[in-house]
Design a protein around this motif. Sequence first.
Motif, PDB file in Angstrom:
ATOM      1  N   ASP A   1       0.859  -1.178   0.000  1.00 52.36           N
ATOM      2  CA  ASP A   1       0.000   0.000   0.000  1.00 52.36           C
ATOM      3  C   ASP A   1       0.900   1.234   0.000  1.00 52.36           C
ATOM      4  N   LEU A   2       0.895   1.976  -1.092  1.00 53.52           N
ATOM      5  CA  LEU A   2       1.803   3.118  -1.246  1.00 53.52           C
ATOM      6  C   LEU A   2       1.482   4.278  -0.316  1.00 53.52           C
ATOM      7  N   SER A   3       0.343   4.245   0.356  1.00 49.68           N
ATOM      8  CA  SER A   3       0.020   5.307   1.306  1.00 49.68           C
ATOM      9  C   SER A   3       0.618   5.035   2.689  1.00 49.68           C
ATOM     10  N   LYS A   4       1.162   3.850   2.890  1.00 50.78           N
ATOM     11  CA  LYS A   4       1.792   3.485   4.164  1.00 50.78           C
ATOM     12  C   LYS A   4       3.307   3.588   3.998  1.00 50.78           C
ATOM     13  N   TYR A   5       3.922   4.383   4.867  1.00 52.26           N
ATOM     14  CA  TYR A   5       5.349   4.692   4.733  1.00 52.26           C
ATOM     15  C   TYR A   5       6.224   3.448   4.567  1.00 52.26           C
ATOM     16  N   GLU A   6       6.089   2.477   5.451  1.00 52.37           N
ATOM     17  CA  GLU A   6       6.968   1.310   5.397  1.00 52.37           C
ATOM     18  C   GLU A   6       6.775   0.510   4.110  1.00 52.37           C
TER      19      GLU A   6
ATOM     20  N   PHE B   1       8.484  -0.816  -1.565  1.00 50.93           N
ATOM     21  CA  PHE B   1       8.270  -0.688  -3.003  1.00 50.93           C
ATOM     22  C   PHE B   1       9.407   0.108  -3.652  1.00 50.93           C
ATOM     23  N   LYS B   2       9.855   1.167  -3.013  1.00 50.26           N
ATOM     24  CA  LYS B   2      10.965   1.955  -3.553  1.00 50.26           C
ATOM     25  C   LYS B   2      12.227   1.104  -3.684  1.00 50.26           C
TER      26      LYS B   2
ATOM     27  N   LEU C   1      12.394  -2.227  -3.943  1.00 50.42           N
ATOM     28  CA  LEU C   1      12.195  -3.214  -5.005  1.00 50.42           C
ATOM     29  C   LEU C   1      12.263  -2.555  -6.385  1.00 50.42           C
ATOM     30  N   SER C   2      11.737  -1.341  -6.498  1.00 45.86           N
ATOM     31  CA  SER C   2      11.749  -0.632  -7.781  1.00 45.86           C
ATOM     32  C   SER C   2      13.167  -0.313  -8.225  1.00 45.86           C
ATOM     33  N   ILE C   3      13.961   0.200  -7.301  1.00 42.31           N
ATOM     34  CA  ILE C   3      15.338   0.554  -7.667  1.00 42.31           C
ATOM     35  C   ILE C   3      16.141  -0.708  -7.967  1.00 42.31           C
ATOM     36  N   LEU C   4      15.856  -1.802  -7.245  1.00 44.39           N
ATOM     37  CA  LEU C   4      16.510  -3.071  -7.557  1.00 44.39           C
ATOM     38  C   LEU C   4      16.125  -3.557  -8.951  1.00 44.39           C
ATOM     39  N   ALA C   5      14.859  -3.374  -9.328  1.00 45.01           N
ATOM     40  CA  ALA C   5      14.401  -3.800 -10.654  1.00 45.01           C
ATOM     41  C   ALA C   5      15.115  -3.032 -11.761  1.00 45.01           C
ATOM     42  N   VAL C   6      15.550  -1.817 -11.463  1.00 44.75           N
ATOM     43  CA  VAL C   6      16.286  -1.016 -12.446  1.00 44.75           C
ATOM     44  C   VAL C   6      17.764  -1.417 -12.450  1.00 44.75           C
ATOM     45  N   VAL C   7      18.334  -1.613 -11.274  1.00 44.75           N
ATOM     46  CA  VAL C   7      19.764  -1.910 -11.138  1.00 44.75           C
ATOM     47  C   VAL C   7      20.085  -3.336 -11.586  1.00 44.75           C
ATOM     48  N   GLU C   8      19.208  -4.275 -11.257  1.00 46.13           N
ATOM     49  CA  GLU C   8      19.471  -5.677 -11.573  1.00 46.13           C
ATOM     50  C   GLU C   8      18.954  -6.019 -12.970  1.00 46.13           C
TER      51      GLU C   8
ATOM     52  N   ASN D   1       1.058   8.708  -4.131  1.00 45.48           N
ATOM     53  CA  ASN D   1       0.997   8.653  -2.668  1.00 45.48           C
ATOM     54  C   ASN D   1      -0.054   7.667  -2.172  1.00 45.48           C
ATOM     55  N   ARG D   2      -0.744   7.039  -3.091  1.00 43.07           N
ATOM     56  CA  ARG D   2      -1.736   6.034  -2.720  1.00 43.07           C
ATOM     57  C   ARG D   2      -1.771   4.984  -3.821  1.00 43.07           C
ATOM     58  N   GLY D   3      -2.409   3.892  -3.526  1.00 44.48           N
ATOM     59  CA  GLY D   3      -2.537   2.802  -4.488  1.00 44.48           C
ATOM     60  C   GLY D   3      -1.951   1.514  -3.937  1.00 44.48           C
ATOM     61  N   ILE D   4      -2.414   0.414  -4.482  1.00 43.14           N
ATOM     62  CA  ILE D   4      -1.996  -0.916  -4.045  1.00 43.14           C
ATOM     63  C   ILE D   4      -1.233  -1.573  -5.197  1.00 43.14           C
ATOM     64  N   VAL D   5      -0.011  -1.978  -4.927  1.00 40.14           N
ATOM     65  CA  VAL D   5       0.818  -2.662  -5.923  1.00 40.14           C
ATOM     66  C   VAL D   5       0.952  -4.123  -5.505  1.00 40.14           C
ATOM     67  N   ASN D   6       0.655  -5.014  -6.429  1.00 40.40           N
ATOM     68  CA  ASN D   6       0.899  -6.442  -6.246  1.00 40.40           C
ATOM     69  C   ASN D   6       1.987  -6.843  -7.224  1.00 40.40           C
ATOM     70  N   LEU D   7       2.977  -7.563  -6.744  1.00 36.02           N
ATOM     71  CA  LEU D   7       4.042  -8.031  -7.636  1.00 36.02           C
ATOM     72  C   LEU D   7       4.771  -9.193  -6.994  1.00 36.02           C
ATOM     73  N   THR D   8       5.471  -9.916  -7.816  1.00 34.17           N
ATOM     74  CA  THR D   8       6.409 -10.919  -7.338  1.00 34.17           C
ATOM     75  C   THR D   8       7.778 -10.468  -7.813  1.00 34.17           C
ATOM     76  N   TYR D   9       8.713 -10.326  -6.868  1.00 37.83           N
ATOM     77  CA  TYR D   9      10.073  -9.946  -7.258  1.00 37.83           C
ATOM     78  C   TYR D   9      10.855 -11.217  -7.547  1.00 37.83           C
ATOM     79  N   PHE D  10      11.597 -11.194  -8.662  1.00 39.79           N
ATOM     80  CA  PHE D  10      12.345 -12.364  -9.129  1.00 39.79           C
ATOM     81  C   PHE D  10      13.753 -11.939  -9.527  1.00 39.79           C
ATOM     82  N   SER D  11      14.754 -12.653  -9.020  1.00 39.71           N
ATOM     83  CA  SER D  11      16.127 -12.305  -9.386  1.00 39.71           C
ATOM     84  C   SER D  11      16.935 -13.500  -9.877  1.00 39.71           C
ATOM     85  N   GLY D  12      16.272 -14.455 -10.505  1.00 38.81           N
ATOM     86  CA  GLY D  12      16.977 -15.507 -11.221  1.00 38.81           C
ATOM     87  C   GLY D  12      17.233 -16.810 -10.497  1.00 38.81           C
TER      88      GLY D  12
END
Length: 192
Positions: free
Chosen positions: A51-56, A61-62, A64-71, A107-118
Amino acid sequence: IVSLFHNVIDIYNFDLVLRILSSYEIASIYCRIGVLHLFNPLRCDGPYELDLSKYEERMVFKMLSILAVVEPGDNFVDKSFRWSYESDYLPGFELVQSWLTDEGLPNRGIVNLTYFSGNGNGDKGCKPDINFRRSLFNLVLIKEIDIIPEDQRTDANFNDIDTSKLPGIQCMIRNLDQWKNFLISPVKLKKS
Protein backbone atom coordinates in the motif's frame (compact mmCIF):
# COMPACT_ATOMS: atom_id res chain seq x y z
CA ILE A 1 6.97 -14.05 18.51
CA VAL A 2 6.16 -10.36 18.78
CA SER A 3 6.94 -10.18 22.49
CA LEU A 4 10.27 -11.98 21.95
CA PHE A 5 11.33 -10.07 18.85
CA HIS A 6 13.54 -7.63 20.76
CA ASN A 7 15.66 -10.65 21.83
CA VAL A 8 16.30 -11.85 18.27
CA ILE A 9 19.98 -11.48 17.42
CA ASP A 10 19.82 -12.96 13.91
CA ILE A 11 17.22 -10.85 12.12
CA TYR A 12 18.93 -11.68 8.82
CA ASN A 13 17.52 -15.22 9.05
CA PHE A 14 14.09 -14.27 10.44
CA ASP A 15 12.53 -15.43 7.18
CA LEU A 16 13.12 -18.99 8.44
CA VAL A 17 10.65 -18.29 11.26
CA LEU A 18 8.12 -16.80 8.83
CA ARG A 19 8.23 -19.92 6.63
CA ILE A 20 6.55 -22.07 9.28
CA LEU A 21 3.71 -19.63 9.98
CA SER A 22 0.32 -19.28 8.34
CA SER A 23 -0.48 -16.30 6.11
CA TYR A 24 -2.62 -14.83 8.89
CA GLU A 25 0.21 -15.16 11.43
CA ILE A 26 2.71 -13.57 9.03
CA ALA A 27 0.36 -10.65 8.35
CA SER A 28 -0.11 -10.19 12.10
CA ILE A 29 3.65 -10.08 12.64
CA TYR A 30 4.13 -7.55 9.84
CA CYS A 31 1.39 -5.35 11.35
CA ARG A 32 2.87 -5.47 14.82
CA ILE A 33 6.63 -5.39 14.09
CA GLY A 34 6.64 -3.53 10.78
CA VAL A 35 7.72 -4.54 7.32
CA LEU A 36 10.94 -2.47 7.44
CA HIS A 37 12.05 -4.32 10.56
CA LEU A 38 11.62 -7.64 8.76
CA PHE A 39 12.54 -6.80 5.16
CA ASN A 40 15.80 -8.43 4.06
CA PRO A 41 17.21 -6.92 0.84
CA LEU A 42 19.41 -9.97 0.25
CA ARG A 43 16.37 -12.26 0.37
CA CYS A 44 13.66 -10.16 -1.22
CA ASP A 45 12.44 -12.56 -3.90
CA GLY A 46 8.77 -13.41 -3.55
CA PRO A 47 5.24 -12.00 -3.63
CA TYR A 48 4.26 -8.57 -2.26
CA GLU A 49 1.11 -6.54 -1.78
CA LEU A 50 2.15 -3.00 -0.90
CA ASP A 51 0.00 0.00 0.00
CA LEU A 52 1.80 3.12 -1.25
CA SER A 53 0.02 5.31 1.31
CA LYS A 54 1.79 3.49 4.16
CA TYR A 55 5.35 4.69 4.73
CA GLU A 56 6.97 1.31 5.40
CA GLU A 57 5.28 -0.42 2.47
CA ARG A 58 6.12 2.53 0.23
CA MET A 59 9.79 2.20 1.24
CA VAL A 60 9.77 -1.52 0.40
CA PHE A 61 8.27 -0.69 -3.00
CA LYS A 62 10.96 1.96 -3.55
CA MET A 63 13.70 -0.57 -2.71
CA LEU A 64 12.19 -3.21 -5.00
CA SER A 65 11.75 -0.63 -7.78
CA ILE A 66 15.34 0.55 -7.67
CA LEU A 67 16.51 -3.07 -7.56
CA ALA A 68 14.40 -3.80 -10.65
CA VAL A 69 16.29 -1.02 -12.45
CA VAL A 70 19.76 -1.91 -11.14
CA GLU A 71 19.47 -5.68 -11.57
CA PRO A 72 19.28 -7.19 -15.08
CA GLY A 73 16.20 -8.93 -16.44
CA ASP A 74 12.48 -8.54 -15.87
CA ASN A 75 12.35 -8.65 -12.08
CA PHE A 76 8.70 -7.61 -11.55
CA VAL A 77 6.60 -10.68 -12.30
CA ASP A 78 2.80 -10.83 -12.10
CA LYS A 79 2.59 -7.11 -11.40
CA SER A 80 -0.64 -5.17 -11.00
CA PHE A 81 -1.83 -1.84 -9.63
CA ARG A 82 -5.13 -0.48 -8.36
CA TRP A 83 -5.99 2.80 -6.70
CA SER A 84 -7.68 1.19 -3.68
CA TYR A 85 -8.63 -2.24 -2.37
CA GLU A 86 -12.16 -1.66 -3.65
CA SER A 87 -11.17 -0.63 -7.21
CA ASP A 88 -10.33 -2.79 -10.21
CA TYR A 89 -6.76 -3.40 -11.34
CA LEU A 90 -5.47 -1.10 -14.06
CA PRO A 91 -4.64 -3.08 -17.22
CA GLY A 92 -1.07 -3.18 -18.50
CA PHE A 93 0.69 -1.91 -15.37
CA GLU A 94 4.44 -1.37 -15.84
CA LEU A 95 7.06 0.33 -13.70
CA VAL A 96 7.65 3.64 -15.49
CA GLN A 97 10.54 6.08 -15.12
CA SER A 98 8.39 8.72 -13.40
CA TRP A 99 7.68 6.28 -10.56
CA LEU A 100 11.41 6.32 -9.73
CA THR A 101 11.06 9.80 -8.24
CA ASP A 102 9.21 10.73 -5.08
CA GLU A 103 7.17 13.28 -7.02
CA GLY A 104 6.17 10.74 -9.69
CA LEU A 105 5.39 7.82 -7.37
CA PRO A 106 1.71 7.99 -6.35
CA ASN A 107 1.00 8.65 -2.67
CA ARG A 108 -1.74 6.03 -2.72
CA GLY A 109 -2.54 2.80 -4.49
CA ILE A 110 -2.00 -0.92 -4.04
CA VAL A 111 0.82 -2.66 -5.92
CA ASN A 112 0.90 -6.44 -6.25
CA LEU A 113 4.04 -8.03 -7.64
CA THR A 114 6.41 -10.92 -7.34
CA TYR A 115 10.07 -9.95 -7.26
CA PHE A 116 12.35 -12.36 -9.13
CA SER A 117 16.13 -12.31 -9.39
CA GLY A 118 16.98 -15.51 -11.22
CA ASN A 119 16.83 -18.28 -8.60
CA GLY A 120 20.58 -17.90 -8.04
CA ASN A 121 21.47 -19.17 -11.51
CA GLY A 122 20.52 -16.33 -13.85
CA ASP A 123 17.09 -17.63 -14.92
CA LYS A 124 15.36 -15.32 -17.41
CA GLY A 125 18.43 -13.08 -17.53
CA CYS A 126 17.94 -11.97 -13.91
CA LYS A 127 20.82 -11.72 -11.48
CA PRO A 128 20.97 -10.05 -8.05
CA ASP A 129 23.36 -7.14 -7.47
CA ILE A 130 24.61 -8.22 -4.06
CA ASN A 131 26.52 -5.02 -3.24
CA PHE A 132 23.53 -2.81 -4.09
CA ARG A 133 21.30 -5.03 -1.99
CA ARG A 134 23.79 -4.75 0.86
CA SER A 135 23.58 -0.97 0.56
CA LEU A 136 19.83 -1.23 1.23
CA PHE A 137 20.61 -2.51 4.74
CA ASN A 138 20.92 1.19 5.59
CA LEU A 139 17.12 1.46 5.28
CA VAL A 140 16.10 -1.57 7.33
CA LEU A 141 16.76 -3.07 10.76
CA ILE A 142 19.41 -5.52 9.50
CA LYS A 143 22.87 -3.96 9.35
CA GLU A 144 25.59 -5.00 6.93
CA ILE A 145 28.00 -5.76 9.74
CA ASP A 146 25.46 -8.31 11.07
CA ILE A 147 26.00 -10.58 8.07
CA ILE A 148 29.74 -10.97 8.60
CA PRO A 149 30.33 -14.72 9.06
CA GLU A 150 30.52 -15.97 12.65
CA ASP A 151 34.10 -17.26 12.28
CA GLN A 152 35.27 -13.75 11.34
CA ARG A 153 33.46 -12.19 14.31
CA THR A 154 35.73 -13.95 16.77
CA ASP A 155 38.81 -12.29 15.36
CA ALA A 156 40.38 -9.76 17.70
CA ASN A 157 40.02 -7.13 14.96
CA PHE A 158 36.22 -7.51 14.54
CA ASN A 159 35.46 -4.49 16.70
CA ASP A 160 37.97 -2.45 14.70
CA ILE A 161 36.24 -2.98 11.34
CA ASP A 162 35.97 0.26 9.38
CA THR A 163 32.28 0.09 8.41
CA SER A 164 32.81 2.77 5.75
CA LYS A 165 34.78 0.14 3.78
CA LEU A 166 31.97 -2.42 3.73
CA PRO A 167 30.79 -3.22 0.17
CA GLY A 168 27.23 -1.98 0.76
CA ILE A 169 28.39 1.39 2.09
CA GLN A 170 30.79 1.77 -0.83
CA CYS A 171 27.98 0.93 -3.27
CA MET A 172 25.72 3.49 -1.59
CA ILE A 173 28.42 6.15 -1.98
CA ARG A 174 28.86 5.28 -5.69
CA ASN A 175 25.08 5.55 -6.23
CA LEU A 176 24.47 8.58 -4.03
CA ASP A 177 22.20 10.31 -6.55
CA GLN A 178 19.74 7.42 -6.53
CA TRP A 179 19.83 7.46 -2.74
CA LYS A 180 19.32 11.20 -2.34
CA ASN A 181 16.73 11.60 -5.08
CA PHE A 182 14.54 8.57 -4.43
CA LEU A 183 15.37 6.25 -1.57
CA ILE A 184 15.78 8.77 1.25
CA SER A 185 13.87 11.76 -0.04
CA PRO A 186 11.04 12.88 2.24
CA VAL A 187 7.48 12.16 1.22
CA LYS A 188 4.26 13.64 2.56
CA LEU A 189 1.52 11.04 2.64
CA LYS A 190 -2.12 12.02 2.89
CA LYS A 191 -3.91 10.88 6.01
CA SER A 192 -6.79 8.58 5.24
